[in-house]
Design a protein around this motif. Structure first.
Motif, PDB file in Angstrom:
ATOM      1  N   VAL A   1       9.117   2.626   6.855  1.00 13.27           N
ATOM      2  CA  VAL A   1       9.960   2.103   7.935  1.00 13.27           C
ATOM      3  C   VAL A   1      11.156   3.025   8.146  1.00 13.27           C
ATOM      4  O   VAL A   1      11.453   3.444   9.271  1.00 13.27           O
ATOM      5  CB  VAL A   1      10.444   0.668   7.617  1.00 13.27           C
ATOM      6  N   ASN A   2      11.826   3.342   7.053  1.00 20.92           N
ATOM      7  CA  ASN A   2      13.029   4.180   7.172  1.00 20.92           C
ATOM      8  C   ASN A   2      12.708   5.560   7.723  1.00 20.92           C
ATOM      9  O   ASN A   2      13.508   6.168   8.423  1.00 20.92           O
ATOM     10  CB  ASN A   2      13.716   4.309   5.814  1.00 20.92           C
TER      11      ASN A   2
ATOM     12  N   GLY B   1      15.798  -0.974  11.401  1.00 24.01           N
ATOM     13  CA  GLY B   1      15.000  -0.662  10.213  1.00 24.01           C
ATOM     14  C   GLY B   1      15.165  -1.718   9.134  1.00 24.01           C
ATOM     15  O   GLY B   1      14.177  -2.197   8.559  1.00 24.01           O
ATOM     16  N   GLU B   2      16.407  -2.107   8.889  1.00 28.70           N
ATOM     17  CA  GLU B   2      16.680  -3.121   7.858  1.00 28.70           C
ATOM     18  C   GLU B   2      16.029  -4.454   8.236  1.00 28.70           C
ATOM     19  O   GLU B   2      15.486  -5.152   7.385  1.00 28.70           O
ATOM     20  CB  GLU B   2      18.187  -3.327   7.678  1.00 28.70           C
TER      21      GLU B   2
ATOM     22  N   ALA C   1       0.858  -1.182   0.000  1.00 28.26           N
ATOM     23  CA  ALA C   1       0.000   0.000   0.000  1.00 28.26           C
ATOM     24  C   ALA C   1       0.892   1.228   0.000  1.00 28.26           C
ATOM     25  O   ALA C   1       2.069   1.174   0.291  1.00 28.26           O
ATOM     26  CB  ALA C   1      -0.890  -0.030   1.237  1.00 28.26           C
ATOM     27  N   GLU C   2       0.325   2.345  -0.334  1.00 27.85           N
ATOM     28  CA  GLU C   2       1.078   3.595  -0.290  1.00 27.85           C
ATOM     29  C   GLU C   2       0.936   4.204   1.088  1.00 27.85           C
ATOM     30  O   GLU C   2      -0.119   4.127   1.677  1.00 27.85           O
ATOM     31  CB  GLU C   2       0.539   4.544  -1.349  1.00 27.85           C
ATOM     32  N   PRO C   3       1.921   4.888   1.640  1.00 28.54           N
ATOM     33  CA  PRO C   3       3.266   4.970   1.105  1.00 28.54           C
ATOM     34  C   PRO C   3       4.000   3.635   1.184  1.00 28.54           C
ATOM     35  O   PRO C   3       3.595   2.749   1.908  1.00 28.54           O
ATOM     36  CB  PRO C   3       3.925   6.007   2.010  1.00 28.54           C
TER      37      PRO C   3
ATOM     38  N   LYS D   1      18.496   6.087  21.026  1.00 30.99           N
ATOM     39  CA  LYS D   1      18.864   5.569  19.704  1.00 30.99           C
ATOM     40  C   LYS D   1      18.267   4.187  19.486  1.00 30.99           C
ATOM     41  O   LYS D   1      18.354   3.324  20.361  1.00 30.99           O
ATOM     42  CB  LYS D   1      20.388   5.466  19.571  1.00 30.99           C
ATOM     43  N   ALA D   2      17.706   4.012  18.324  1.00 35.12           N
ATOM     44  CA  ALA D   2      17.224   2.678  17.962  1.00 35.12           C
ATOM     45  C   ALA D   2      18.431   1.781  17.700  1.00 35.12           C
ATOM     46  O   ALA D   2      19.475   2.266  17.284  1.00 35.12           O
ATOM     47  CB  ALA D   2      16.350   2.770  16.719  1.00 35.12           C
TER      48      ALA D   2
END
Lengths: 170, 221
Positions: A11-12, B65-66, A3-5, B59-60
């Protein structure tokens, strides 16, 4: 399916914010990471229901908070400590700038969860009170009163209105 | 408004965040007239920023994230018309079971090679022949499960292919081929061509109704 986004982009963009929120609530790296991961996977399943991509962060924060409450209810492992007891353990800090992150989190941890979540959002996120209310799914007036009380409690803890102890700057 | 009342209101005021919130307007106006109140608000803001900075210093863990992206579960959309899908799934399962027994039967009687050749003739794709196919790059998982193709599904297909799900091509005659290189996947090369039309050349392989192009070379992207 996607889905968008885009999932990766989302995540980033937000995982650090979610982790910070989760860690502030749980004081556990593992629990905060799990909450963050679980939140994104719920988004992967349901995120397409979002009408506005701009609301993604608020949606994620809400979901993380819901997950936190559910886990807490399931585990029943968070013991509530009366503020008076917490104050007895409070540190003496004459200047907040001398307080390290660990101490800040210790003090936050003494604050009742009802106050902690709005207080963390108040400090961490540039959200209006209405948005904090939407994240936590409580009325705006409640958010404001909880922030005011939570802030007062935090200040008492940070300023050591309880027993004074030798303080070492970390 | 007296100073105490203003302080009560401004105790949760955040400079830069709540400036447009009308509930603070009167109290903020009072700070213009009251230097002591102004200094108090300044100190409050300073403390707010200090606490905020400390919390933002959390800090994570490295790689979180990866990890989240890498371990993302593959989510298939819930099919519409569930009953139709249930019936279709039941028919597919029954056909699979029947096919399994039929295959054993013809194998026992030495008829398998004849059957396969007949299938090849019927589809116009001879086993082992080298063919050139022009068609749409497919994410085979979504295509087989939900018949998802085309530009509307391009982004999803790209993600699925990038994540390692089988990649295929759909020829204009309707045949869909699984695509592999010479003993290697083509996902990395084809992910960005999801739902686009390309031309590939490869050796036809087929078994149990599946079509595959082996030793594929990308002719036109």
């Amino acid at each position: 399916m996607s889905a968008e986004p885009k999932f990766e982009e989302l995540v980033n963009r937000y995982y650090r914010d979610l982790y910070r929120f989760g860690f502030s609530l749980t004081r556990s790296e593992a629990d905060a990471a799990d909450l963050t991961q679980q939140t994104f996977y719920i988004w992967a399943n349901k995120g397409h229901q979002l009408r506005e991509a701009g609301n993604a962060k608020r949606w994620l924060l809400t979901t993380l908070h819901r997950e936190f409450l559910q886990q807490r209810r399931r585990q029943q492992r968070f013991t509530e400590e009366p503020l008076e007891d917490a104050l007895e353990q409070a540190y003496d800090v004459s200047d907040i700038s001398r307080t390290d992150v660990e101490t800040m989190l210790n003090c936050l941890n003494f604050i009742h969860e009802n106050y902690r979540a709005p207080l963390v959002l108040y400090y961490l996120e540039d959200l209006a009170y209405k948005e904090i209310a939407q994240v936590l799914e409580i009325p705006v007036g409640t958010v404001q009163s909880r922030i005011a009380r939570g802030k007062s409690q935090l200040w008492q803890l940070l300023n050591g209105t309880g027993r004074r102890k030798e303080w070492r700057v970390g | 408004m007296d100073s105490q009342e203003a302080k009560s209101i401004l105790s949760i005021y955040r400079s830069g965040v709540d400036d447009d919130d009308p509930q603070f307007a009167d109290a903020l106006a009072e700070t213009e007239r009251n230097p002591e109140l102004r200094a108090w608000v300044f100190e409050q803001g300073k403390s707010y920023n200090e606490i905020r900075e400390k919390l933002r210093a959390i800090k994570a863990p490295d790689g979180l994230g990866e990890k989240i992206v890498r371990e993302r579960p593959i989510v298939f959309p819930k099919p519409k018309g569930t009953r139709v899908w249930q019936i279709a799934a039941t028919v597919a399962v029954l056909a699979g079971i029947a096919g399994f027994f039929f295959r054993d039967l013809v194998k026992d009687r030495g008829l398998l090679s004849h059957t396969r050749a007949a299938a090849g003739a019927a589809t116009g794709t001879a086993e082992g022949s080298t063919v050139t196919v022009t068609g749409e790059v497919l994410d085979m998982a979504c295509y087989i499960a939900f018949n998802l193709t085309g530009p509307d599904h391009a982004e999803c297909a790209r993600t699925c292919i990038k994540n390692g799900l089988p990649v295929g091509i759909k020829a204009p005659d309707g045949k869909a081929y699984l695509l592999i290189g010479t003993s290697e996947p083509l996902n990395d090369q084809l992910a960005d061509y999801a739902a686009k039309t390309i031309t590939v050349k490869g050796v036809v392989r087929q078994r149990d109704g599946f079509l595959m192009l082996d030793q594929v070379t990308l002719e036109k992207l």
